[in-house]
Design a protein around this motif. Sequence first.
Motif, short mmCIF file in Angstrom:
data_model
loop_
_atom_site.label_atom_id
_atom_site.label_comp_id
_atom_site.label_asym_id
_atom_site.label_seq_id
_atom_site.Cartn_x
_atom_site.Cartn_y
_atom_site.Cartn_z
N LYS A 67 0.95 -1.15 -0.06
CA LYS A 67 -0.23 -0.09 0.06
C LYS A 67 1.04 1.24 0.07
O LYS A 67 1.57 1.49 1.03
CB LYS A 67 -0.84 -0.12 1.19
CG LYS A 67 -1.83 -1.28 1.36
CD LYS A 67 -2.77 -0.96 2.82
CE LYS A 67 -3.30 -2.27 3.33
NZ LYS A 67 -4.05 -2.07 4.55
N GLU B 214 0.06 -5.84 2.42
CA GLU B 214 -1.25 -6.61 2.70
C GLU B 214 -0.80 -8.17 2.55
O GLU B 214 -0.31 -8.49 1.26
CB GLU B 214 -2.47 -6.46 2.05
CG GLU B 214 -3.69 -7.36 2.18
CD GLU B 214 -4.87 -7.07 1.41
OE1 GLU B 214 -4.70 -5.90 0.43
OE2 GLU B 214 -5.88 -7.66 1.67
N GLU C 235 -8.83 2.71 9.12
CA GLU C 235 -8.41 2.82 7.63
C GLU C 235 -9.67 2.26 6.87
O GLU C 235 -10.31 1.29 7.50
CB GLU C 235 -7.32 1.81 7.47
CG GLU C 235 -6.64 1.96 6.09
CD GLU C 235 -5.52 1.04 5.74
OE1 GLU C 235 -4.71 1.21 6.19
OE2 GLU C 235 -5.72 -0.36 5.42
N LYS D 218 -10.77 1.01 2.79
CA LYS D 218 -10.07 0.62 1.69
C LYS D 218 -11.27 0.73 0.64
O LYS D 218 -12.28 -0.11 0.90
CB LYS D 218 -9.62 -0.79 1.64
CG LYS D 218 -8.21 -0.95 2.72
CD LYS D 218 -7.75 -2.17 2.45
CE LYS D 218 -6.83 -2.55 1.20
NZ LYS D 218 -6.31 -3.82 1.05
N VAL E 87 -7.58 4.23 1.79
CA VAL E 87 -6.56 3.33 0.75
C VAL E 87 -7.45 3.22 -0.25
O VAL E 87 -8.72 2.58 -0.21
CB VAL E 87 -6.17 1.91 1.22
CG1 VAL E 87 -5.30 1.26 0.39
CG2 VAL E 87 -5.59 2.20 2.80
N GLU F 52 -8.00 0.70 -3.61
CA GLU F 52 -7.41 -0.68 -4.08
C GLU F 52 -7.80 -0.66 -5.45
O GLU F 52 -8.70 -0.07 -6.11
CB GLU F 52 -8.16 -1.72 -3.35
CG GLU F 52 -9.63 -1.68 -2.79
CD GLU F 52 -9.88 -2.96 -2.02
OE1 GLU F 52 -9.37 -3.70 -1.25
OE2 GLU F 52 -11.09 -3.58 -2.56
N MET G 280 -3.52 6.48 0.46
CA MET G 280 -2.65 5.56 0.15
C MET G 280 -3.28 4.66 -1.03
O MET G 280 -4.51 4.64 -1.27
CB MET G 280 -2.45 4.42 1.17
CG MET G 280 -1.47 4.63 2.49
SD MET G 280 -1.97 3.51 3.55
CE MET G 280 -2.79 4.41 4.60
N GLN H 232 -3.26 1.00 -3.73
CA GLN H 232 -2.83 -0.46 -3.71
C GLN H 232 -3.26 -0.76 -5.10
O GLN H 232 -4.25 -0.60 -5.56
CB GLN H 232 -3.42 -0.89 -2.59
CG GLN H 232 -2.79 -2.36 -2.48
CD GLN H 232 -3.57 -3.27 -1.36
OE1 GLN H 232 -4.57 -2.77 -1.03
NE2 GLN H 232 -2.74 -4.07 -0.84
#
Length: 281
Positions: A47, A59, A198, A200, A234, A236, A254, A256
């Motif tokens: 991430k 992760e 957090e 995602k 985050v 994704e 972040m 990912q």
Amino acid sequence: DQALARGAPWHGDDTLADEVLAQELSLLGELDEAIAAGEIELVYQPKLALATDRIASVEALVRWNHRTRGRLGPDVFVPLAERSDRIAGLTLHVLGRAIADLAAWQAQGLELSVAVNISAKLVDAPDFCAVVQGLVQASAVPPGRLIFEVTESAAMTDVAAAAAALESFRRLGIAISIDDYGTGQSTLSYLRQLPVDELKLDRRFVQNAHRNRDDAILVQSTVSLAHELGIKVVAEGVEEAECLAFLRAVGCDMAQGYAISRPVPAASIVGFQQERIASAA
Ligand code: C2E
Ligand code: MG
Ligand code: MG
Ligand code: MG
């Protein structure tokens, strides 16, 4: 197919269902042995912290190198394990492995956190937290470097129970991340009742955010509301450089996805971080 041609579709369906069931049962029966034999492996997906361009965390994603069936992804066996009592053993194996890899990265001077996916079924299993505590305390890693990713649906059923369960992990120092956010029914105001560090954002909202107005608004507003609640975001499933640029522009914390890195073996993480540091210098 022959059964269908003969006009007996139900017979055909039953045979297929039986076969699938038999395969699933045999796979499930092999899981404990596979863990002992070292067939269960982890890969790690970074991430990326967008403000610093460093890996903030990785992760852990489980893989099964099956003797005859080849490399199996989690979608093949995790749901099976979840429907049996084997998910606890699998998760503790993953957690133990992740803690060991984290300790090795720490020894090499890497500062990052490790996230482990925790199934809904385990979140409020009464003895699970105590076992986790034992594992963490016996290790050399600070619990503050562990993140538990829990899907939105896992936290949905009973908010008071979910909040209490998540809080028990948090008391150990473990951070809580809500996975696949946006796919369930929950709202940010609902999340406010949970101890969440957090969020995602699910890849279905992220993937086209740089070219789709509705997705862009969703990402942008989630980021600003989450920030008001003190929650990091985050994104994704970031597959394109343009998407990454959009996420930077809206202040997402972040990212990912394949645009940054595919999931890689533990040994590749050190080099990845060093490259980031070198290219920034
Ligand atoms: P997840 O936690 O939402 O993980 C993200 C999945 O999306 C991973 O698939 C990852 O390889 C994939 N992915 C990452 N970046 C991209 C991208 O840019 N584009 C696309 N199309 N896909 C991307 P994977 O490894 O097959 O894992 C699938 C799910 O299996 C995970 O979803 C998680 O819910 C579950 N899982 C994985 N490992 C574990 C585990 O150790 N325990 C439990 N309980 N569940 C696990
Ligand atoms: Mg996850
Ligand atoms: Mg996810
Ligand atoms: Mg997802």
